[in-house]
Scaffold this motif. Structure first.
Motif, PDB file in Angstrom:
ATOM      1  N   LEU A  76       0.818  -1.215   0.000  1.00 16.39           N
ATOM      2  CA  LEU A  76       0.000   0.000   0.000  1.00 16.39           C
ATOM      3  C   LEU A  76       0.853   1.266   0.000  1.00 16.39           C
ATOM      4  O   LEU A  76       0.325   2.372   0.129  1.00 16.39           O
ATOM      5  N   GLY A  77       2.162   1.105  -0.116  1.00  7.88           N
ATOM      6  CA  GLY A  77       3.045   2.264  -0.208  1.00  7.88           C
ATOM      7  C   GLY A  77       3.354   2.925   1.119  1.00  7.88           C
ATOM      8  O   GLY A  77       4.049   3.948   1.152  1.00  7.88           O
ATOM      9  N   ILE A  78       2.892   2.354   2.224  1.00 11.53           N
ATOM     10  CA  ILE A  78       3.105   2.998   3.515  1.00 11.53           C
ATOM     11  C   ILE A  78       4.576   2.930   3.921  1.00 11.53           C
ATOM     12  O   ILE A  78       5.143   3.896   4.440  1.00 11.53           O
ATOM     13  N   GLU A  79       5.216   1.771   3.669  1.00 13.98           N
ATOM     14  CA  GLU A  79       6.633   1.658   4.027  1.00 13.98           C
ATOM     15  C   GLU A  79       7.481   2.594   3.178  1.00 13.98           C
ATOM     16  O   GLU A  79       8.419   3.230   3.670  1.00 13.98           O
ATOM     17  N   HIS A  80       7.148   2.721   1.886  1.00 14.88           N
ATOM     18  CA  HIS A  80       7.863   3.673   1.021  1.00 14.88           C
ATOM     19  C   HIS A  80       7.599   5.103   1.468  1.00 14.88           C
ATOM     20  O   HIS A  80       8.500   5.953   1.440  1.00 14.88           O
ATOM     21  N   PHE A  81       6.368   5.390   1.884  1.00 12.46           N
ATOM     22  CA  PHE A  81       6.058   6.728   2.394  1.00 12.46           C
ATOM     23  C   PHE A  81       6.948   7.083   3.579  1.00 12.46           C
ATOM     24  O   PHE A  81       7.402   8.237   3.713  1.00 12.46           O
ATOM     25  N   LEU A  82       7.215   6.111   4.457  1.00 17.09           N
ATOM     26  CA  LEU A  82       8.097   6.371   5.593  1.00 17.09           C
ATOM     27  C   LEU A  82       9.487   6.772   5.121  1.00 17.09           C
ATOM     28  O   LEU A  82      10.129   7.656   5.707  1.00 17.09           O
ATOM     29  N   ASP A  83       9.975   6.135   4.038  1.00 12.56           N
ATOM     30  CA  ASP A  83      11.264   6.528   3.470  1.00 12.56           C
ATOM     31  C   ASP A  83      11.211   7.964   2.957  1.00 12.56           C
ATOM     32  O   ASP A  83      12.126   8.761   3.199  1.00 12.56           O
ATOM     33  N   LEU A  84      10.151   8.294   2.227  1.00 11.68           N
ATOM     34  CA  LEU A  84      10.013   9.653   1.698  1.00 11.68           C
ATOM     35  C   LEU A  84       9.932  10.671   2.838  1.00 11.68           C
ATOM     36  O   LEU A  84      10.514  11.766   2.760  1.00 11.68           O
ATOM     37  N   TYR A  85       9.216  10.308   3.889  1.00  9.36           N
ATOM     38  CA  TYR A  85       9.062  11.201   5.040  1.00  9.36           C
ATOM     39  C   TYR A  85      10.406  11.429   5.731  1.00  9.36           C
ATOM     40  O   TYR A  85      10.762  12.569   6.072  1.00  9.36           O
ATOM     41  N   MET A  86      11.171  10.344   5.942  1.00 12.49           N
ATOM     42  CA  MET A  86      12.481  10.489   6.574  1.00 12.49           C
ATOM     43  C   MET A  86      13.436  11.265   5.683  1.00 12.49           C
ATOM     44  O   MET A  86      14.250  12.063   6.169  1.00 12.49           O
ATOM     45  N   ASP A  87      13.341  11.074   4.360  1.00 18.34           N
ATOM     46  CA  ASP A  87      14.163  11.848   3.431  1.00 18.34           C
ATOM     47  C   ASP A  87      13.875  13.339   3.569  1.00 18.34           C
ATOM     48  O   ASP A  87      14.790  14.175   3.568  1.00 18.34           O
ATOM     49  N   GLU A  88      12.588  13.690   3.649  1.00 12.97           N
ATOM     50  CA  GLU A  88      12.201  15.097   3.747  1.00 12.97           C
ATOM     51  C   GLU A  88      12.667  15.696   5.068  1.00 12.97           C
ATOM     52  O   GLU A  88      13.112  16.849   5.112  1.00 12.97           O
ATOM     53  N   LYS A  89      12.590  14.928   6.140  1.00 13.83           N
ATOM     54  CA  LYS A  89      13.086  15.410   7.426  1.00 13.83           C
ATOM     55  C   LYS A  89      14.597  15.633   7.372  1.00 13.83           C
ATOM     56  O   LYS A  89      15.108  16.616   7.927  1.00 13.83           O
ATOM     57  N   ASP A  90      15.312  14.741   6.694  1.00 10.43           N
ATOM     58  CA  ASP A  90      16.753  14.927   6.518  1.00 10.43           C
ATOM     59  C   ASP A  90      17.042  16.199   5.726  1.00 10.43           C
ATOM     60  O   ASP A  90      17.950  16.969   6.054  1.00 10.43           O
ATOM     61  N   LYS A  91      16.256  16.405   4.664  1.00  9.43           N
ATOM     62  CA  LYS A  91      16.449  17.591   3.827  1.00  9.43           C
ATOM     63  C   LYS A  91      16.243  18.861   4.630  1.00  9.43           C
ATOM     64  O   LYS A  91      17.013  19.817   4.528  1.00  9.43           O
ATOM     65  N   GLU A  92      15.181  18.892   5.451  1.00 15.11           N
ATOM     66  CA  GLU A  92      14.904  20.065   6.277  1.00 15.11           C
ATOM     67  C   GLU A  92      16.009  20.302   7.293  1.00 15.11           C
ATOM     68  O   GLU A  92      16.271  21.448   7.688  1.00 15.11           O
ATOM     69  N   ALA A  93      16.668  19.222   7.729  1.00 13.68           N
ATOM     70  CA  ALA A  93      17.755  19.334   8.699  1.00 13.68           C
ATOM     71  C   ALA A  93      19.103  19.580   8.029  1.00 13.68           C
ATOM     72  O   ALA A  93      20.130  19.653   8.722  1.00 13.68           O
ATOM     73  N   GLY A  94      19.112  19.697   6.711  1.00  9.01           N
ATOM     74  CA  GLY A  94      20.353  19.937   5.986  1.00  9.01           C
ATOM     75  C   GLY A  94      21.212  18.708   5.813  1.00  9.01           C
ATOM     76  O   GLY A  94      22.412  18.808   5.543  1.00  9.01           O
ATOM     77  N   ARG A  95      20.594  17.518   5.953  1.00  6.71           N
ATOM     78  CA  ARG A  95      21.341  16.276   5.776  1.00  6.71           C
ATOM     79  C   ARG A  95      20.972  15.668   4.437  1.00  6.71           C
ATOM     80  O   ARG A  95      19.803  15.369   4.180  1.00  6.71           O
ATOM     81  N   ASP A  96      21.934  15.530   3.574  1.00  3.07           N
ATOM     82  CA  ASP A  96      21.668  14.910   2.281  1.00  3.07           C
ATOM     83  C   ASP A  96      22.873  14.083   1.868  1.00  3.07           C
ATOM     84  O   ASP A  96      23.885  14.023   2.559  1.00  3.07           O
TER      85      ASP A  96
END
Length: 297
Positions: A76-96
């Motif tokens: 249902l894409g929920i596990e992938h959504f968690l990856d996208l969410y963590m990626d966005e949090k990293d981006k906001e924190a300046g971690r890439d």
């Protein structure tokens, strides 16, 4: 009926009681999550005018399909959504930077043997070719990562994982190892994994069919990478030449994780480097609290 019915005083008071908001006992964070979750279920019922029978049909599906929640979550894409969410949090924190994370899936087993670099992962006979995989492990500044442990697990040529094989034919920890990287590099060989589909007739299969989707995954290899001073990485590579490489039902495919094997006869070679991020805290270095099967080697 309009969705605003859920905003009525009677329903809102019910939600407060459901979540125990009037009690000083319990966990306030869990109360807030439960209240929001139940409210969203109520809104879905009204929005789609679900009948009582349809609601209980959904409940029955969840009850009967409980053993396959580990497949339903990625399906249902929920596990992938968690990856996208963590990626966005990293981006906001300046971690890439670094190798992309992607889904773990439900089939990891704790306790795999710790072996030297270059080990053979496969213990059982398998009528398929041999996979050779190797690469380097780098930090964010291109430095060689020392003392890394590479957790590897994948299916056999029938698409079955040891400890979860319905045939019961595989020995414990077949195609599963923890590899002690050496001088910043890792290497292993194993019998070629195959892609697979969700169990025919199971809850995941039923759900995919009613959604008009398939339940297939491409051939792939799972990894955890851990090393002192670096963020633990959960990822996997999909074989770039697999028919389902770009159409993974579990949404595990990500840019940068699609190496095309160099195939020669019945062997295939994959060279793939991992790039880790530096840990900001001890919590970055450890695995998530997800429940996993644990077996003694």
């Amino acid at each position: 009926m309009q969705e605003g019915f859920v905003d009525s005083p009677a329903v809102q008071q019910l939600l407060d009681k459901v979540a125990g908001t009037g009690s000083s006992e319990g966990d306030d964070r869990i109360k807030a999550v439960v209240r929001d979750l139940v409210e969203q279920v109520m809104r879905v019922i009204v929005r789609h005018d679900l009948s009582e029978g349809e609601v209980w049909q959904g409940v029955n599906f969840l009850q009967e399909g409980a053993d396959e929640f580990g497949l339903i979550m990625p399906g249902l894409g929920i596990e992938h959504f968690l990856d996208l969410y963590m990626d966005e949090k990293d981006k906001e924190a300046g971690r890439d930077g670094g190798t992309p994370r992607t889904i773990e899936g439900p089939l990891y087993v704790q306790g795999a043997p710790l072996v030297e670099n270059g080990a053979d992962l496969t213990d059982d006979p398998d009528d398929t070719g041999t996979l050779y995989m190797s690469g380097r492990i780098y930090g964010p500044d291109g430095e060689q990562v020392e003392n890394a442990i590479v957790h590897v697990w994948h299916a056999n040529s029938k698409g079955f994982y040891s400890h979860f094989d319905p045939t019961g034919e595989q020995t414990p920890f077949n195609n599963r190892r923890r590899i002690q990287a050496e001088d910043g590099g890792y290497a292993f060989r194993s019998k070629m994994p195959s892609g697979y589909s969700v169990p025919p007739g199971g809850a995941s299969d039923q759900l995919m069919k009613v959604l008009g989707r398939h339940g297939n995954r491409p051939a792939h290899v799972h990894f955890f990478i851990e090393a002192p001073g670096y963020r633990q990485l959960t990822t996997q590579i999909n074989f770039g030449d697999d028919p389902f490489a770009a159409d993974d039902f579990a949404f595990g495919t990500r840019d940068g994780l699609l190496p095309v094997p160099n195939r020669q006869g019945d062997t295939a070679n994959i060279q793939f480097d991992f790039h880790l991020q530096r840990a900001d805290s001890d919590a970055d270095e450890v695995f998530s609290s997800r429940k996993r099967l644990s077996v003694d080697a």
